[in-house]
Design a protein around this motif. Sequence first.
Motif, PDB file in Angstrom:
ATOM      1  N   UNK A 190      -5.279  -2.081  -5.310  1.00 28.74           N
ATOM      2  CA  UNK A 190      -4.778  -0.908  -5.181  1.00 28.74           C
ATOM      3  C   UNK A 190      -3.998  -0.769  -6.399  1.00 28.74           C
ATOM      4  N   UNK A 191      -3.050  -1.276  -6.219  1.00 30.54           N
ATOM      5  CA  UNK A 191      -2.299  -1.128  -7.872  1.00 30.54           C
ATOM      6  C   UNK A 191      -3.483  -0.497  -9.363  1.00 30.54           C
ATOM      7  N   UNK A 192      -4.484  -0.299  -9.342  1.00 25.30           N
ATOM      8  CA  UNK A 192      -5.537  -0.804 -10.335  1.00 25.30           C
ATOM      9  C   UNK A 192      -6.109   0.914  -9.667  1.00 25.30           C
ATOM     10  N   UNK A 193      -6.733   0.946  -8.294  1.00 28.82           N
ATOM     11  CA  UNK A 193      -6.889   2.199  -8.011  1.00 28.82           C
ATOM     12  C   UNK A 193      -6.182   3.526  -8.326  1.00 28.82           C
ATOM     13  N   UNK A 194      -4.617   3.244  -8.793  1.00 18.12           N
ATOM     14  CA  UNK A 194      -3.790   3.829  -8.156  1.00 18.12           C
ATOM     15  C   UNK A 194      -3.220   4.421  -9.483  1.00 18.12           C
ATOM     16  N   UNK A 195      -3.929   3.807 -10.146  1.00 17.20           N
ATOM     17  CA  UNK A 195      -3.414   3.889 -12.049  1.00 17.20           C
ATOM     18  C   UNK A 195      -2.496   3.816 -12.575  1.00 17.20           C
ATOM     19  N   UNK A 196      -1.355   2.817 -11.764  1.00 12.42           N
ATOM     20  CA  UNK A 196      -0.476   2.280 -11.773  1.00 12.42           C
ATOM     21  C   UNK A 196       0.086   0.925 -12.969  1.00 12.42           C
ATOM     22  N   UNK A 197       1.362   0.497 -13.602  1.00 13.97           N
ATOM     23  CA  UNK A 197       1.090  -1.120 -14.148  1.00 13.97           C
ATOM     24  C   UNK A 197       2.123  -1.193 -13.013  1.00 13.97           C
ATOM     25  N   UNK A 250       0.811  -1.213   0.557  1.00 17.26           N
ATOM     26  CA  UNK A 250       0.073   0.260  -0.526  1.00 17.26           C
ATOM     27  C   UNK A 250       0.500   1.257   0.008  1.00 17.26           C
ATOM     28  N   UNK A 251       2.216   1.454   0.454  1.00 13.94           N
ATOM     29  CA  UNK A 251       2.719   2.553   0.605  1.00 13.94           C
ATOM     30  C   UNK A 251       3.490   2.619  -0.217  1.00 13.94           C
ATOM     31  N   UNK A 252       4.089   2.126  -0.590  1.00 15.41           N
ATOM     32  CA  UNK A 252       4.839   1.645  -2.185  1.00 15.41           C
ATOM     33  C   UNK A 252       3.825   2.213  -2.839  1.00 15.41           C
ATOM     34  N   UNK A 253       2.798   1.247  -3.340  1.00 18.74           N
ATOM     35  CA  UNK A 253       2.196   1.933  -4.697  1.00 18.74           C
ATOM     36  C   UNK A 253       1.001   3.692  -4.531  1.00 18.74           C
ATOM     37  N   UNK A 254       1.194   4.279  -2.950  1.00 21.90           N
ATOM     38  CA  UNK A 254       0.737   5.508  -2.072  1.00 21.90           C
ATOM     39  C   UNK A 254       2.330   6.760  -3.220  1.00 21.90           C
TER      40      UNK A 254
END
Length: 270
Positions: A52-59, A20-24
């Motif tokens: 979490x990754x999807x909601x943050x818009x990351x690949x 979570x911290x890394x994604x944010x």
Amino acid sequence: MHDLTRLSLNQATIRQWDVRQAVEGCARAGVPAIGLWRERVAELGVERSARLVRDAGLAVSSLCRGGFFPAATTAERQRRIDDNRRAIDEAARLGTDVLVLVCGPAPDRDLQAARAMVHEAIGALLPYAQEHGVRLAIEPLHPMFAADRSVIVTLKQALDLAEQFPADVVGVAIDVYHVWWDPEVLPQIARAAGRILGFHVNDWIVPLPDVLNGRGLMGDGVIEIRKLRQAVDAAGYHGPIEVEIFNERLWAMDGDALLELICDRFRSWV
């Protein structure tokens, strides 16, 4: 590399943060991708991590790691293949098509037999990987890891192995820490065209503070990082570039400060 469009943060670089911290943190810093590790994903769960990754818009650039195939008994080798099937499942559910393979050491000093076990295991995994749309990226490790981490220690070896399987399923991950020293590295990168599934950057500090956890930030060591990156580009790889650094000193830093430093070094040295 003047911008961050290809930057991916390999989670091992920022061990002080959970998923979570890394994604944010990546979202705050404008880092577009993350390379996840199975152990950290397991802490939160695959589905929650994927959301979490999807909601943050990351690949998700890759999942680390599969492999560690050689074992002393047939039963143990089968258990390892089964675990790699689970890793393929996890990669697919996390939204990445790349599973990085650290192939594993010989259980009984017999390097040739261990390499045969690696070949056999990849062959056993091939149909399952194809079915799930996941590609297997063989990562050659520096020869100093032959005793405890991988019997595949040069890019040539990794390609000799990969080329025995379809190019759309089995390829290589090239980490500058492991290949920079190799006098054949540039022609082997050219040979790898069509099979490069990942590119990892860091640096080799002199003197090396620790074999495993002594990698440096880009620019702190002796590796011609940009030259290697240009060679990988010329071979047709234009995907994510993961910053993967195992370093106790960096793990003691504030995460946001470390990520800012990584972004600056990526722009300057990659």
